[in-house]
Design an enzyme around this catalytic site. Structure first.
Site, mmCIF file in Angstrom:
data_model
loop_
_atom_site.group_PDB
_atom_site.id
_atom_site.type_symbol
_atom_site.label_atom_id
_atom_site.label_comp_id
_atom_site.label_asym_id
_atom_site.label_seq_id
_atom_site.Cartn_x
_atom_site.Cartn_y
_atom_site.Cartn_z
ATOM 1 N N PRO A 36 0.734 -1.321 -0.126
ATOM 2 C CG PRO A 36 0.123 -0.810 2.241
ATOM 3 C CD PRO A 36 0.786 -1.939 1.339
ATOM 4 C CB CYS A 37 3.013 2.819 -2.548
ATOM 5 S SG CYS A 37 2.165 2.447 -4.100
ATOM 6 C CG HIS A 38 -2.915 3.484 -1.136
ATOM 7 N ND1 HIS A 38 -2.765 2.047 -1.307
ATOM 8 C CD2 HIS A 38 -3.969 3.292 -0.147
ATOM 9 C CE1 HIS A 38 -3.455 1.361 -0.648
ATOM 10 N NE2 HIS A 38 -4.351 1.976 0.138
#
Length: 161
Positions: free
Chosen positions: A124-126
Site C-alpha cells: 500500500p504505497c497509497h
C-alpha cells in the site's frame, strides 16, 4: 511450469491487471483503459489474488495474505516491506517511512522506491503522504490515491465515476 500469467478484473478505480505465476504475484496495476471483459478463466496461481482484490474492494478484506514475488532491488524490497506494515485506514509520511526503514536521510530514494512499487494496493504505497499531510506522488494518479484513502476510512462514494 507456468510463468508470467495475466488476469484482469474490474475495480471502482479502473481495470486491474494482475501478473504472476506459481512463485507469487509479480505485479498489480490499474489502468484507465476499459477492457470490456474480466478474466473468466483465471490462471490457478492468480485466483487467490483476484479473490482478495475483489474482497478488498467489496470492503471485506483489510490485509492481503498473498505470496508475493515482485521484481526489484534488495533496497526496494525492504522499502516495500515497510509499506506492508502500514495498517489499513492509516497513513505514514515519507519521513516516517524513512525512519522505519532505518535511514531518515534516504527519504528521496525511499520515495522513488514507492513510485516503482509493482504491487499497487497490495503493497500500500497509497498510504504514504507528505509531511504536511498532502497527497503527493502516486503512480496511479492522485485521484486514485485520494479514492483509496477515502475508501479505507469509510468515505465510500455512492457512484463509481
Amino acid at each position: 511450469m507456468e510463468s508470467n500469467l495475466t488476469a484482469y478484473c474490474k475495480t471502482p478505480i479502473g481495470t486491474a491487471k494482475l501478473i504472476g505465476d506459481a512463485l507469487g504475484l509479480q505485479s498489480v496495476s490499474i489502468t484507465d483503459e476499459d477492457y470490456n471483459y474480466v478474466s473468466h478463466d483465471v490462471p490457478e496461481s492468480l485466483k487467490e489474488p483476484v479473490k482478495q482484490l475483489s474482497a478488498y474492494f467489496n470492503n471485506n478484506l483489510q490485509q492481503f495474505t498473498l505470496k508475493l514475488n515482485p521484481t526489484g532491488t534488495d533496497f526496494q524490497k525492504k522499502v516495500w516491506q515497510v509499506l506492508q506494515e502500514i495498517p489499513y485506514g492509516k497513513t505514514m509520511t515519507y519521513l516516517e517511512q524513512s525512519k522505519r526503514y532505518g535511514d531518515a536521510m534516504a527519504i528521496r530514494a525511499i520515495a522513488h522506491a514507492n513510485a516503482v512499487n509493482p504491487l499497487w494496493i497490495i503493497v500500500p504505497c497509497h498510504r504514504v503522504i507528505g509531511t504536511d499531510g498532502s497527497l503527493t506522488g502516486y503512480a496511479g494518479g492522485l485521484w486514485r490515491k485520494k479514492w483509496l484513502l477515502d475508501f479505507e476510512n469509510g468515505c465510500q462514494q455512492t457512484t463509481l465515476f
